[in-house]
Write a protein that holds these residues in place. Structure first.
Motif, PDB file in Angstrom:
ATOM      1  N   VAL A 223      -7.103  -1.131  -1.508  1.00 59.05           N
ATOM      2  CA  VAL A 223      -5.901  -2.091  -1.314  1.00 59.05           C
ATOM      3  C   VAL A 223      -4.908  -1.268  -0.370  1.00 59.05           C
ATOM      4  N   GLY A 224      -4.390  -2.013   0.623  1.00 64.20           N
ATOM      5  CA  GLY A 224      -3.339  -1.443   1.226  1.00 64.20           C
ATOM      6  C   GLY A 224      -1.914  -1.827   0.639  1.00 64.20           C
ATOM      7  N   VAL A 225      -1.011  -1.487   1.580  1.00 61.39           N
ATOM      8  CA  VAL A 225       0.473  -1.749   0.949  1.00 61.39           C
ATOM      9  C   VAL A 225       1.170  -2.435   2.045  1.00 61.39           C
ATOM     10  N   ARG A 226       2.442  -3.042   1.794  1.00 67.97           N
ATOM     11  CA  ARG A 226       2.987  -3.826   2.912  1.00 67.97           C
ATOM     12  C   ARG A 226       3.176  -2.993   4.071  1.00 67.97           C
ATOM     13  N   GLY A 227       2.697  -3.820   5.130  1.00 71.35           N
ATOM     14  CA  GLY A 227       2.782  -3.213   6.435  1.00 71.35           C
ATOM     15  C   GLY A 227       1.902  -2.395   6.797  1.00 71.35           C
ATOM     16  N   GLU A 228       0.933  -1.818   5.985  1.00 69.88           N
ATOM     17  CA  GLU A 228      -0.313  -0.964   6.334  1.00 69.88           C
ATOM     18  C   GLU A 228      -1.524  -1.288   5.482  1.00 69.88           C
ATOM     19  N   SER A 229      -2.432  -1.910   6.137  1.00 71.15           N
ATOM     20  CA  SER A 229      -3.815  -2.287   5.413  1.00 71.15           C
ATOM     21  C   SER A 229      -4.495  -1.049   5.121  1.00 71.15           C
ATOM     22  N   ALA A 230      -5.580  -1.418   4.196  1.00 75.26           N
ATOM     23  CA  ALA A 230      -6.607  -0.322   4.077  1.00 75.26           C
ATOM     24  C   ALA A 230      -7.429   0.344   5.221  1.00 75.26           C
ATOM     25  N   VAL A 231      -7.679  -0.851   5.839  1.00 75.19           N
ATOM     26  CA  VAL A 231      -8.421  -0.657   7.155  1.00 75.19           C
ATOM     27  C   VAL A 231      -7.720   0.294   8.236  1.00 75.19           C
ATOM     28  N   VAL A 232      -6.324   0.210   8.294  1.00 76.80           N
ATOM     29  CA  VAL A 232      -5.567   1.030   9.437  1.00 76.80           C
ATOM     30  C   VAL A 232      -5.437   2.213   8.421  1.00 76.80           C
ATOM     31  N   GLY A 233      -5.021   2.500   6.990  1.00 75.76           N
ATOM     32  CA  GLY A 233      -5.068   3.651   6.444  1.00 75.76           C
ATOM     33  C   GLY A 233      -6.336   4.571   6.448  1.00 75.76           C
ATOM     34  N   GLY A 234      -7.271   3.963   6.395  1.00 75.69           N
ATOM     35  CA  GLY A 234      -8.789   4.663   6.838  1.00 75.69           C
ATOM     36  C   GLY A 234      -8.564   5.165   8.053  1.00 75.69           C
TER      37      GLY A 234
ATOM     38  N   VAL B  41      -3.319  -4.734  11.497  1.00 73.23           N
ATOM     39  CA  VAL B  41      -4.695  -4.932  11.191  1.00 73.23           C
ATOM     40  C   VAL B  41      -4.645  -5.321   9.790  1.00 73.23           C
ATOM     41  N   GLN B  42      -4.811  -6.616   9.367  1.00 77.50           N
ATOM     42  CA  GLN B  42      -4.886  -6.647   7.864  1.00 77.50           C
ATOM     43  C   GLN B  42      -6.503  -7.316   7.524  1.00 77.50           C
ATOM     44  N   VAL B  43      -6.838  -6.902   6.542  1.00 76.11           N
ATOM     45  CA  VAL B  43      -8.401  -7.206   6.040  1.00 76.11           C
ATOM     46  C   VAL B  43      -8.453  -8.673   6.130  1.00 76.11           C
ATOM     47  N   THR B  44      -7.484  -9.144   5.608  1.00 76.88           N
ATOM     48  CA  THR B  44      -7.492 -10.712   5.436  1.00 76.88           C
ATOM     49  C   THR B  44      -7.459 -11.456   6.841  1.00 76.88           C
ATOM     50  N   GLN B  45      -7.137 -10.805   7.782  1.00 78.34           N
ATOM     51  CA  GLN B  45      -7.262 -11.372   9.390  1.00 78.34           C
ATOM     52  C   GLN B  45      -8.457 -11.068   9.894  1.00 78.34           C
ATOM     53  N   THR B  46      -9.280 -10.269   9.352  1.00 79.41           N
ATOM     54  CA  THR B  46     -10.868  -9.932  10.057  1.00 79.41           C
ATOM     55  C   THR B  46     -11.612 -10.844   9.226  1.00 79.41           C
TER      56      THR B  46
END
Length: 312
Positions: A118-129, A83-88
């Motif tokens: 801002v997320g990190v490689r393999g885990e976006s901010a959306v996933v982290g939240g 789930v990457q923000v750029t893919q949303t």
């Protein structure tokens, strides 16, 4: 023929989703998949808050978190595609939805994603939240007590900068809530039982609607019967033998209060006072006379309505 990752995850999740709780051994016997896949899937579900790990009689077991609505297919898609923000689509991203619809429309996961930023490689901010929101779904009040390492264990997207942003957001929200409370207290004045009911119905609305146990609070009042602040005294069934005057009047003395309101809730929804409620009122009224602090009223708040024991 090689088995796809989607099929491997489906073979684990489909049977496990039908079990309210299970041990690792039961999971292995139930799932048509390798031991490693079973272990890794359960570990990921625990990390994301969907499964709770418990130990009873020295047996390690797992159960589904009731507060979260787990959708196996959606979860599998996220594991495979991420789930990457750029893919949303831009209009569906948390920050854009906040600007368009307002912060109140966002979920806890969305708000945390904005704070992580801002997320990190393999885990976006959306996933982290989402991971943090899931982990603290039933105990959001514990989030401010976490250290950076605690949140880092939940989500790799929590860096030093994003942890600072989360804690700053929480503290600012707390200060705003405190300012709103102080402003409300400054404007109120308890001149009658009806005024006391109206004030307590608003100030203790959460207690009336959401609390699952009885809680006993006081409101300290100045010489003009304006509220100074509120204090929680006990949690549990109200009983004259458990509510000691020392614990009740200590914060009132500290506030230099002239009078107090007694407040407690009935989780049943029915505010009708019990015999114990009347006993507590009488006991504390007499104790207040000795200390020169008047017990103005005792308000029972409940989901049906609130009432004054003095009026009763």
């Amino acid at each position: 023929m090689p088995v796809s990752r989607r099929e491997r995850l489906t073979r684990v999740l489909k049977p496990l989703a039908e079990l309210p709780q299970f041990s690792i051994e039961e999971a292995k016997e139930t799932c048509e998949s390798s031991t490693r896949t079973v272990h890794d899937t359960i570990k990921d579900l625990v990390r994301e808050g969907y499964l709770e790990h418990t130990v009873a009689d020295e047996i390690s077991r797992y159960r589904w978190c009731k507060e979260l609505d787990f959708e196996p297919e959606k979860w599998i898609d996220q594991q495979i595609h991420g789930v990457q923000v750029t893919q949303t689509p831009e209009q569906d991203r948390p920050r854009e939805r906040l600007l368009r619809d307002g912060a109140v429309q966002l979920s806890n996961a969305d708000l945390l994603a904005i704070l992580i930023r801002v997320g990190v490689r393999g885990e976006s901010a959306v996933v982290g939240g989402g991971l943090i929101a899931n982990r603290f779904a039933a105990r959001l009040q514990d989030l401010p007590k976490c250290h950076k390492e605690d949140l880092r264990d939940v989500s790799r997207a929590v860096t030093k900068a994003s942890y600072a942003q989360i804690m700053a957001g929480i503290e600012l929200g707390r200060r705003v809530a405190e300012a709103e409370t102080n402003n409300r207290l400054a404007k109120a004045k308890i001149t009658s039982s009806q005024a006391a009911i109206e004030f307590c119905s608003q100030e203790f609305a959460r207690l009336a609607s959401d609390a699952v146990q009885e809680e006993f609070h006081i409101v300290s009042l100045d010489t003009k019967h304006k509220p100074i602040r509120t204090h929680r005294i006990t949690v549990g069934t109200l009983d004259a033998s458990l509510v000691h005057p020392r614990e009740v009047f200590r914060p009132a003395i500290r506030d230099s209060a002239s009078a107090i309101l007694l407040v407690h809730n009935h989780p049943s929804g029915d505010p009708t006072p019990s015999r114990e409620d009347h006993q507590v009122t009488d006991q504390l009224t007499e104790a207040g006379k000795l200390l020169g602090i008047t017990v103005l009223d005792h308000i029972v708040v409940a989901s049906e309505r609130s009432l004054s024991i003095r009026e009763q």
